[in-house]
Motif scaffolding. Structure first.
Motif, PDB file in Angstrom:
ATOM      1  N   GLN A  78      42.881  16.468  69.521  1.00  0.00           N
ATOM      2  CA  GLN A  78      42.827  17.917  69.730  1.00  0.00           C
ATOM      3  C   GLN A  78      44.106  18.601  69.262  1.00  0.00           C
ATOM      4  O   GLN A  78      44.073  19.766  68.821  1.00  0.00           O
ATOM      5  N   ALA A  79      45.237  17.887  69.315  1.00  0.00           N
ATOM      6  CA  ALA A  79      46.518  18.455  68.882  1.00  0.00           C
ATOM      7  C   ALA A  79      46.698  18.397  67.371  1.00  0.00           C
ATOM      8  O   ALA A  79      47.674  18.935  66.845  1.00  0.00           O
ATOM      9  N   GLY A  80      45.765  17.755  66.663  1.00  0.00           N
ATOM     10  CA  GLY A  80      45.841  17.699  65.208  1.00  0.00           C
ATOM     11  C   GLY A  80      46.560  16.486  64.659  1.00  0.00           C
ATOM     12  O   GLY A  80      46.754  16.378  63.442  1.00  0.00           O
ATOM     13  N   THR A  81      46.936  15.546  65.524  1.00  0.00           N
ATOM     14  CA  THR A  81      47.605  14.328  65.055  1.00  0.00           C
ATOM     15  C   THR A  81      46.660  13.481  64.221  1.00  0.00           C
ATOM     16  O   THR A  81      47.077  12.853  63.245  1.00  0.00           O
ATOM     17  N   TYR A  82      45.383  13.471  64.607  1.00  0.00           N
ATOM     18  CA  TYR A  82      44.383  12.679  63.895  1.00  0.00           C
ATOM     19  C   TYR A  82      43.261  13.580  63.397  1.00  0.00           C
ATOM     20  O   TYR A  82      42.956  14.615  64.005  1.00  0.00           O
ATOM     21  N   ASP A  83      42.632  13.152  62.306  1.00  0.00           N
ATOM     22  CA  ASP A  83      41.498  13.890  61.757  1.00  0.00           C
ATOM     23  C   ASP A  83      40.200  13.526  62.469  1.00  0.00           C
ATOM     24  O   ASP A  83      39.288  14.347  62.592  1.00  0.00           O
ATOM     25  N   GLU A  97      30.560  18.690  74.699  1.00  0.00           N
ATOM     26  CA  GLU A  97      30.778  20.134  74.794  1.00  0.00           C
ATOM     27  C   GLU A  97      32.127  20.539  74.207  1.00  0.00           C
ATOM     28  O   GLU A  97      32.310  21.687  73.804  1.00  0.00           O
ATOM     29  N   ASN A  98      33.061  19.596  74.156  1.00  0.00           N
ATOM     30  CA  ASN A  98      34.421  19.906  73.726  1.00  0.00           C
ATOM     31  C   ASN A  98      34.804  19.297  72.384  1.00  0.00           C
ATOM     32  O   ASN A  98      35.875  19.611  71.849  1.00  0.00           O
ATOM     33  N   ILE A 207      31.856   8.612  66.318  1.00  0.00           N
ATOM     34  CA  ILE A 207      33.170   9.094  65.871  1.00  0.00           C
ATOM     35  C   ILE A 207      33.377  10.513  66.390  1.00  0.00           C
ATOM     36  O   ILE A 207      32.508  11.382  66.249  1.00  0.00           O
ATOM     37  N   ALA A 208      34.537  10.730  66.992  1.00  0.00           N
ATOM     38  CA  ALA A 208      34.867  12.028  67.583  1.00  0.00           C
ATOM     39  C   ALA A 208      35.749  12.844  66.638  1.00  0.00           C
ATOM     40  O   ALA A 208      36.641  12.298  65.980  1.00  0.00           O
ATOM     41  N   LEU A 209      35.498  14.161  66.590  1.00  0.00           N
ATOM     42  CA  LEU A 209      36.284  15.090  65.778  1.00  0.00           C
ATOM     43  C   LEU A 209      36.502  16.378  66.574  1.00  0.00           C
ATOM     44  O   LEU A 209      35.807  16.654  67.552  1.00  0.00           O
ATOM     45  N   ARG A 210      37.459  17.194  66.118  1.00  0.00           N
ATOM     46  CA  ARG A 210      37.628  18.525  66.709  1.00  0.00           C
ATOM     47  C   ARG A 210      36.427  19.401  66.360  1.00  0.00           C
ATOM     48  O   ARG A 210      35.744  19.178  65.360  1.00  0.00           O
ATOM     49  N   LYS A 211      36.212  20.422  67.166  1.00  0.00           N
ATOM     50  CA  LYS A 211      35.034  21.262  66.977  1.00  0.00           C
ATOM     51  C   LYS A 211      35.077  22.071  65.688  1.00  0.00           C
ATOM     52  O   LYS A 211      34.036  22.525  65.205  1.00  0.00           O
TER      53      LYS A 211
END
Length: 277
Positions: A78-83, A97-98, A207-211
């Motif tokens: 979420q902080a942008g350290t990982y894609d 949801e997040n 695989i999880a990513l930012r929204k």
């Protein structure tokens, strides 16, 4: 005019080539065998390490894999350290949801192991009156205790998963319950134990990513579909867990949309994966 257009075209191609060579950043918990674990020669290895490499080949981009404690992975994403996170992340309603998720690549199921030669468990009720060993504080610990009155088994908690398996070998417990992939790997490497009942949770790892990473989610989702279609994920499943995926398992089943069906932020748009490599 033509020279200006040509120059603009070359600049665009150069920019696209630069993006293609920019590494995608991801991470795993390097202590979660057999998904990621230290190699004797240095570095890490495991199912999800191989999966990251295979995804990079399908995307045509290098992928760098860091190691960190699991508890810090989603905040770092979420902080942008990982894609994206190639570490196994169970998709549930709260997380979906997040975050954005690709379609699943492994079922997140529970499995039981017993001592070699013990009667096979065919249903939970077969364990009535028996002792089930679990890793203390794990999701399997809480689940087994929630089911204790219903099933009629006794739950014994141990400090590590290794200790829980040892309890079975020492006849202090009839069975151990844990994640299916962890126990499949354990049985592959320990001839004194055998796989028994597989209990479906209905959840998957994805695989999880930012929204805001909608485009990358689509690219990764299609890459996973290609790895399912060409048998790569099935081969990694057999390599690391010692068994082939079951028919209908998410590791060999391609979904028509993007994400996990039934979860928030699922995109049902049908598409055909453009596979490369």
């Amino acid at each position: 005019m033509r020279s200006m257009l040509a120059a603009a075209g070359f600049a665009m191609l150069a920019a696209q080539a630069a993006v293609a060579q920019t590494p995608l950043r991801t991470a795993v918990d390097g202590t979660f065998a057999p998904h990621a674990m230290p190699k004797l020669s240095g570095g890490i290895e495991g199912f999800n390490v191989d999966l990251a490499e295979a995804l990079g080949k399908k995307l045509g981009r290098p992928v760098t894999v860091d190691t960190a404690q699991f508890s810090g992975l989603i905040p770092a994403l979420q902080a942008g350290t990982y894609d994206f996170l190639v570490a196994p992340v169970t998709v549930n309603k709260e997380r979906a949801e997040n975050l954005l998720f690709t379609e699943g690549y492994l079922n997140s199921d529970f499995q039981f192991v017993t001592k070699k030669g013990a009667p096979l468990i065919t249903k939970l009720e077969d364990l009535r009156g028996k002792v089930v060993a679990v890793n203390k504080g794990s999701s399997y610990d809480s689940w087994a205790r929630e089911m204790a009155d219903k099933i009629g088994w006794k739950v014994e908690s141990y400090g590590t998963q290794t200790d829980a398996v040892q309890a079975v070998l020492a006849n202090r417990a009839f069975a151990n319950v844990a994640g299916s992939t962890v126990l499949q790997w354990a049985a592959k490497n320990n001839p004194q134990i055998q796989l028994s009942l597989l209990h479906s949770t209905g959840f998957v790892w994805a695989i999880a990513l930012r929204k805001d990473a909608v485009a990358l989610r689509k690219d990764l989702d299609q890459a996973i579909e290609c790895l399912k279609a060409d048998g790569t994920i099935a081969a990694l499943h057999e390599k690391w867990f010692g068994v082939k995926p079951a028919a209908g398992a998410v590791s060999v089943t391609v979904d028509t949309g993007y994400g996990v069906p039934g979860m928030p932020n699922y995109d049902p748009t049908p598409h055909a994966a453009a596979c490369r490599g």
